[in-house]
Design a protein around this motif. Structure first.
Motif, mmCIF file in Angstrom:
data_model
loop_
_atom_site.group_PDB
_atom_site.id
_atom_site.type_symbol
_atom_site.label_atom_id
_atom_site.label_comp_id
_atom_site.label_asym_id
_atom_site.label_seq_id
_atom_site.Cartn_x
_atom_site.Cartn_y
_atom_site.Cartn_z
ATOM 1 N N VAL A 175 0.856 -1.193 0.000
ATOM 2 C CA VAL A 175 0.000 0.000 0.000
ATOM 3 C C VAL A 175 0.889 1.240 0.000
ATOM 4 O O VAL A 175 2.079 1.186 0.329
ATOM 5 C CB VAL A 175 -0.963 0.020 1.216
ATOM 6 C CG1 VAL A 175 -1.908 -1.163 1.187
ATOM 7 C CG2 VAL A 175 -0.204 0.079 2.539
ATOM 8 N N THR A 176 0.277 2.363 -0.373
ATOM 9 C CA THR A 176 1.024 3.626 -0.433
ATOM 10 C C THR A 176 0.598 4.509 0.738
ATOM 11 O O THR A 176 -0.309 4.156 1.488
ATOM 12 C CB THR A 176 0.728 4.342 -1.755
ATOM 13 O OG1 THR A 176 -0.660 4.671 -1.788
ATOM 14 C CG2 THR A 176 1.073 3.469 -2.943
ATOM 15 N N ASN A 177 1.237 5.639 0.874
ATOM 16 C CA ASN A 177 0.789 6.609 1.883
ATOM 17 C C ASN A 177 1.025 8.014 1.331
ATOM 18 O O ASN A 177 1.772 8.205 0.369
ATOM 19 C CB ASN A 177 1.498 6.367 3.218
ATOM 20 C CG ASN A 177 2.901 6.881 3.201
ATOM 21 O OD1 ASN A 177 3.141 8.086 3.387
ATOM 22 N ND2 ASN A 177 3.856 6.005 2.921
ATOM 23 N N SER A 178 0.359 9.005 1.972
ATOM 24 C CA SER A 178 0.385 10.348 1.380
ATOM 25 C C SER A 178 1.582 11.182 1.835
ATOM 26 O O SER A 178 1.824 12.249 1.288
ATOM 27 C CB SER A 178 -0.916 11.084 1.706
ATOM 28 O OG SER A 178 -1.084 11.089 3.106
ATOM 29 N N ARG A 179 2.322 10.712 2.829
ATOM 30 C CA ARG A 179 3.387 11.549 3.401
ATOM 31 C C ARG A 179 4.789 11.187 2.900
ATOM 32 O O ARG A 179 5.580 12.048 2.536
ATOM 33 C CB ARG A 179 3.384 11.435 4.935
ATOM 34 C CG ARG A 179 2.183 12.071 5.597
ATOM 35 C CD ARG A 179 2.130 11.719 7.075
ATOM 36 N NE ARG A 179 2.307 10.277 7.312
ATOM 37 C CZ ARG A 179 1.345 9.372 7.137
ATOM 38 N NH1 ARG A 179 0.149 9.736 6.706
ATOM 39 N NH2 ARG A 179 1.570 8.092 7.363
ATOM 40 N N ASN A 180 5.101 9.894 2.929
ATOM 41 C CA ASN A 180 6.493 9.492 2.695
ATOM 42 C C ASN A 180 6.643 8.614 1.460
ATOM 43 O O ASN A 180 5.863 7.687 1.269
ATOM 44 C CB ASN A 180 7.008 8.672 3.887
ATOM 45 C CG ASN A 180 6.894 9.441 5.176
ATOM 46 O OD1 ASN A 180 7.348 10.573 5.272
ATOM 47 N ND2 ASN A 180 6.240 8.846 6.171
ATOM 48 N N ALA A 181 7.686 8.914 0.695
ATOM 49 C CA ALA A 181 8.044 7.977 -0.376
ATOM 50 C C ALA A 181 8.562 6.700 0.282
ATOM 51 O O ALA A 181 9.126 6.738 1.378
ATOM 52 C CB ALA A 181 9.109 8.581 -1.262
ATOM 53 N N ARG A 182 8.369 5.575 -0.379
ATOM 54 C CA ARG A 182 8.845 4.304 0.170
ATOM 55 C C ARG A 182 9.655 3.589 -0.912
ATOM 56 O O ARG A 182 9.208 3.493 -2.058
ATOM 57 C CB ARG A 182 7.623 3.476 0.587
ATOM 58 C CG ARG A 182 7.933 2.113 1.118
ATOM 59 C CD ARG A 182 6.686 1.510 1.781
ATOM 60 N NE ARG A 182 7.009 0.200 2.256
ATOM 61 C CZ ARG A 182 6.811 -0.930 1.564
ATOM 62 N NH1 ARG A 182 6.228 -0.882 0.383
ATOM 63 N NH2 ARG A 182 7.179 -2.075 2.065
ATOM 64 N N THR A 183 10.837 3.117 -0.535
ATOM 65 C CA THR A 183 11.679 2.396 -1.495
ATOM 66 C C THR A 183 12.041 1.041 -0.904
ATOM 67 O O THR A 183 12.500 0.966 0.245
ATOM 68 C CB THR A 183 12.959 3.197 -1.803
ATOM 69 O OG1 THR A 183 12.571 4.487 -2.269
ATOM 70 C CG2 THR A 183 13.793 2.524 -2.878
ATOM 71 N N THR A 184 11.815 -0.017 -1.644
ATOM 72 C CA THR A 184 12.156 -1.353 -1.162
ATOM 73 C C THR A 184 13.071 -2.042 -2.174
ATOM 74 O O THR A 184 12.998 -1.757 -3.367
ATOM 75 C CB THR A 184 10.886 -2.218 -0.944
ATOM 76 O OG1 THR A 184 10.210 -2.392 -2.187
ATOM 77 C CG2 THR A 184 9.941 -1.569 0.054
ATOM 78 N N ILE A 185 13.936 -2.891 -1.666
ATOM 79 C CA ILE A 185 14.863 -3.617 -2.548
ATOM 80 C C ILE A 185 14.539 -5.106 -2.443
ATOM 81 O O ILE A 185 14.557 -5.674 -1.344
ATOM 82 C CB ILE A 185 16.327 -3.360 -2.132
ATOM 83 C CG1 ILE A 185 16.599 -1.857 -2.132
ATOM 84 C CG2 ILE A 185 17.287 -4.088 -3.072
ATOM 85 C CD1 ILE A 185 17.977 -1.481 -1.660
ATOM 86 N N VAL A 186 14.223 -5.694 -3.568
ATOM 87 C CA VAL A 186 13.738 -7.072 -3.577
ATOM 88 C C VAL A 186 14.731 -7.983 -4.285
ATOM 89 O O VAL A 186 15.200 -7.646 -5.374
ATOM 90 C CB VAL A 186 12.396 -7.177 -4.345
ATOM 91 C CG1 VAL A 186 11.770 -8.544 -4.157
ATOM 92 C CG2 VAL A 186 11.439 -6.088 -3.941
ATOM 93 N N THR A 187 15.044 -9.117 -3.695
ATOM 94 C CA THR A 187 15.815 -10.153 -4.396
ATOM 95 C C THR A 187 14.912 -11.365 -4.584
ATOM 96 O O THR A 187 14.394 -11.920 -3.607
ATOM 97 C CB THR A 187 17.068 -10.561 -3.602
ATOM 98 O OG1 THR A 187 17.889 -9.399 -3.418
ATOM 99 C CG2 THR A 187 17.870 -11.637 -4.320
#
Ligand SMILES: O=C(O)CCC(=O)C(=O)O
Ligand SMILES: [Fe+2]
Length: 312
Positions: free
Chosen positions: A246-258
């Motif tokens: 899910v997303t949110n209105s305040r913070n960008a979110r970055t994830t690293i997937v292997t």
């Protein structure tokens, strides 16, 4: 290539083609972060037989019950990773998903996909190379611990079960209306096992017993989840849990997937050691490449993905 969300989201309300239907959008409901998804101290697996057995049991229980767990003291060094696009090397930067043209509704995310094993295809060798090698050895270690718990011989997942490793970076910019859209819709991962660095921003949710639960963001831990192939090989003992971002209105979110994947031609079937008269095979043998075609065709329908391979 379609324009990345990152480049236009700032002055916009949510465009129509990012609005999910009411039954799949997150809505206003608050999904609490669950304290039940186990956080396992991998450091303990190297300090004696009892500790190791205990770690094996914790991982196995988590993989059976949730299909998800987190590990800390994992041996992967902390570093700031910096990725960029290199079209010549099979590295791709795109928005929403690789299936953009066939999507009715787009995901609120940008994505970087990067081959990370074998290493001679790798750019940023020093940073991405080291990270990929370390995460690979963590994955193989976790696979060995699970093998031990299942009664499969160590190294069972050598060779073609694990020789395609992909590195993806998901970037979910702040979203004008998180209740109507998703960074990634409900899915299970197609591969064997996934190792995810979630960072510090909340957003990963697991579907368990008909409810969404949040996975606690722990910047120094890796989230591990079981993919469809492991569900098949374990003859249904492990679960490939459904999850979404899910997303949110305040913070960008970055994830690293292997993603740890079998090669396309690898035959996938329940491990012989886990099949007997009392526990007949639940799935027929198939090639991983064949499954990937089904996975793409069923567009995230988690029931349908394994259906052609199920035995009665
Ligand atoms: O970004 C996340 O939290 C989840 C990513 C994921 O599930 C995936 O890439 O398959
Ligand atoms: Fe996933």
């Amino acid at each position: 290539m379609e324009t990345l969300v990152s480049s236009w989201f700032k002055d916009q309300s949510l465009p129509e083609n990012y609005v999910f239907p009411p039954e799949t959008r997150p809505g206003e409901a608050i999904v609490p972060v669950s304290k039940n998804i186990p956080i396992i101290d991998l450091g303990k697996s190297v300090v004696g037989h009892d500790h190791r057995n205990n770690t094996v049991q914790q991982i196995l229980n988590a993989a059976q019950k949730f299909g998800f767990f987190q590990v800390n003291n994992h041996g992967v060094s902390e570093r700031q990773n910096d990725y960029s696009k290199d079209p010549r090397k099979g590295c791709s930067l795109y928005t929403s998903s690789y299936n953009y043209d066939n999507e009715e509704i787009h995901f609120w995310r940008d994505n970087l996909r990067h081959p990370s094993h074998p290493l001679d295809e790798v750019i940023h060798r020093d940073v991405v190379g080291t990270y990929s090698v370390e995460v690979r050895s963590l994955s193989l270690r976790i696979l060995d611990l699970i093998c031990e718990g299942l009664g499969l011989q160590p190294g069972y997942f050598g060779d073609e079960f694990t020789n395609v490793q992909l590195l993806l970076v998901n970037h979910y910019p702040p979203c004008p209306n998180p209740s109507l859209t998703l960074g990634l819709s409900k899915h299970s991962d197609p591969n064997l096992i996934t190792i995810l660095l979630q960072g510090e921003v909340n957003g990963l949710q697991v579907f368990k017993d008909g409810q969404w639960i949040g996975v606690e963001p722990l910047p120094s831990a890796f989230v591990d989840n079981i993919g469809y192939q492991f569900q098949v090989i374990s003859n249904g003992k492990l679960r490939s849990a459904e999850h979404r971002a899910v997303t949110n209105s305040r913070n960008a979110r970055t994830t690293i997937v292997t993603f740890i994947n079998p090669s396309f031609s690898r035959i996938i079937e329940p491990a012989k050691a886990l099949v007997n008269e009392c526990k007949p095979p639940l799935y027929r043998a198939f090639r991983y490449g064949e499954f990937l075609n089904t996975y793409k065709a069923v567009k995230g329908d988690t029931e349908a993905a394994l259906k052609p391979y199920k035995l009665d």
